[in-house]
Scaffold this motif. Structure first.
Motif, mmCIF file in Angstrom:
data_model
loop_
_atom_site.group_PDB
_atom_site.id
_atom_site.type_symbol
_atom_site.label_atom_id
_atom_site.label_comp_id
_atom_site.label_asym_id
_atom_site.label_seq_id
_atom_site.Cartn_x
_atom_site.Cartn_y
_atom_site.Cartn_z
ATOM 1 N N LEU A 251 0.886 -1.161 0.000
ATOM 2 C CA LEU A 251 0.000 0.000 0.000
ATOM 3 C C LEU A 251 0.924 1.210 0.000
ATOM 4 O O LEU A 251 1.728 1.389 0.924
ATOM 5 C CB LEU A 251 -0.919 -0.015 1.226
ATOM 6 C CG LEU A 251 -1.938 1.129 1.313
ATOM 7 C CD1 LEU A 251 -2.850 1.176 0.084
ATOM 8 C CD2 LEU A 251 -2.810 0.982 2.567
ATOM 9 N N VAL A 252 0.823 2.000 -1.054
ATOM 10 C CA VAL A 252 1.786 3.079 -1.293
ATOM 11 C C VAL A 252 1.077 4.429 -1.165
ATOM 12 O O VAL A 252 0.058 4.646 -1.815
ATOM 13 C CB VAL A 252 2.373 2.939 -2.725
ATOM 14 C CG1 VAL A 252 3.465 3.974 -2.951
ATOM 15 C CG2 VAL A 252 2.882 1.522 -2.974
ATOM 16 N N GLY A 253 1.610 5.307 -0.354
ATOM 17 C CA GLY A 253 1.009 6.634 -0.190
ATOM 18 C C GLY A 253 1.680 7.647 -1.099
ATOM 19 O O GLY A 253 1.400 7.724 -2.294
ATOM 20 N N GLY A 254 2.627 8.412 -0.553
ATOM 21 C CA GLY A 254 3.284 9.496 -1.287
ATOM 22 C C GLY A 254 3.779 9.099 -2.671
ATOM 23 O O GLY A 254 3.547 9.829 -3.651
ATOM 24 N N ALA A 255 4.431 7.953 -2.775
ATOM 25 C CA ALA A 255 5.030 7.555 -4.057
ATOM 26 C C ALA A 255 3.980 7.115 -5.078
ATOM 27 O O ALA A 255 4.311 6.899 -6.244
ATOM 28 C CB ALA A 255 6.053 6.435 -3.838
ATOM 29 N N SER A 256 2.719 7.005 -4.659
ATOM 30 C CA SER A 256 1.690 6.610 -5.636
ATOM 31 C C SER A 256 1.168 7.819 -6.402
ATOM 32 O O SER A 256 0.351 7.684 -7.307
ATOM 33 C CB SER A 256 0.520 5.904 -4.935
ATOM 34 O OG SER A 256 -0.296 6.832 -4.243
ATOM 35 N N LEU A 257 1.646 9.023 -6.047
ATOM 36 C CA LEU A 257 1.152 10.243 -6.702
ATOM 37 C C LEU A 257 1.995 10.646 -7.901
ATOM 38 O O LEU A 257 1.704 11.635 -8.570
ATOM 39 C CB LEU A 257 1.114 11.400 -5.684
ATOM 40 C CG LEU A 257 0.125 11.184 -4.528
ATOM 41 C CD1 LEU A 257 0.308 12.257 -3.461
ATOM 42 C CD2 LEU A 257 -1.307 11.182 -5.041
#
Ligand code: PEP
Length: 274
Positions: A251-257
């Motif tokens: 589950l990727v937060g910042g790097a998924s943008l």
């Protein structure tokens, strides 16, 4: 997905669990930006000949983007799935500002994130609320992606596994055997900090979570359930996590943008040696 056998990064057989790389956009990207993003992501992965049957790709946009993402995915038949970042525990009714699971199902959401640490911390979500939301999601045919994880203080006081396992057990109590759900192990200290857990730490907790699932719901359900790691995942550290036998994705937060960065995380099998 069940029955598909893949060889994961590092060459370990993975059995029937198809890895899932999921992007949690949090409160970023409006509905117009979401269309551009999903289009570019699909192109990037298509160009790279990504095998979506071998590694599933999901995005979790804000609620207001979901209709746009649904329209694009369905019109262009994109092999990307999506879900919401939260759901109400209630059926439709007098709950101002809430979003019912049925509404998400009508938008063809596959998944819904439940119990993210930001919901637990900033909105006071208890284990009981997380369990009720999970039941509501399952009732509408959504696959809950249940987040668990310890704070830095928990880690020091109780070790890595105790809190995530207790949080998961609180949900498992109400689930029948064979339930289709995903667990994301996200140490709170690793989220957005740039300081990811080590692959070995992630494996240790993922294995404890799988044992808890086995104890409550049986070995078959435990073997079929995907357990993701989340917390400062990037293209240059994903391969180490994916080499772990009990880690089935991220589950990727910042790097998924970032389209290219997220696309590189999805294609971790191409840079296993990194
Ligand atoms: C998250 O918010 O679920 C998360 C894992 O964030 P980040 O990747 O930015 O640490």
């Amino acid at each position: 997905m069940a029955g598909v056998t893949t060889v994961r990064g590092g060459g370990q057989p993975q059995g029937a669990r198809v890895p899932l790389i999921a992007g949690n956009w949090k409160m970023n990207l409006d509905h117009l930006q979401s269309i551009a993003f999903v289009q570019k992501l699909a192109w990037s992965l298509k160009d790279a000949r990504h095998d979506f049957g071998a590694v599933e790709v999901a995005v979790f946009p804000p609620f207001t983007d979901l209709r746009s993402v649904q329209t694009l995915v369905s019109a262009d038949k994109l092999p990307i799935v999506y879900g919401a970042q939260d759901v109400s525990r209630h059926a439709p009714g007098a709950f101002t500002g809430e979003i019912a699971a049925e509404f998400l199902a009508k938008l063809d959401c596959t998944y819904v994130v439940i119990g993210h640490s930001e919901r637990r911390t900033l909105h006071g979500e208890t284990d009981e609320v997380v369990a009720a939301k999970t039941t509501a999601a399952l009732g509408a045919g959504l696959i809950p992606l249940i987040c668990v994880g310890e704070t830095a203080e928990d880690l020091e006081t109780h070790g890595a596994s105790a809190v995530p396992v207790a949080q998961l057990n609180a949900v498992l109590e109400s689930l029948p055997k064979g339930t289709d759900f995903v667990v994301a192990y996200e140490p709170v200290w690793a989220i957005g900090s740039g300081q990811a857990a080590t692959p070995e730490q992630a494996q240790q907790v993922a294995s404890a979570l799988r044992a808890a699932i086995s104890e409550r719901l049986g070995e078959e359900t435990a073997k079929a359930t995907r357990i993701l790691y989340g917390g400062s995942v990037k293209a240059d550290n994903i391969a180490g996590f994916m080499r772990q036998p009990d880690v089935d994705g991220a589950l990727v937060g910042g790097a998924s943008l970032d389209v290219e960065g997220f696309s590189a995380i999805v294609r971790y099998q191409k840079h296993v040696g990194v």
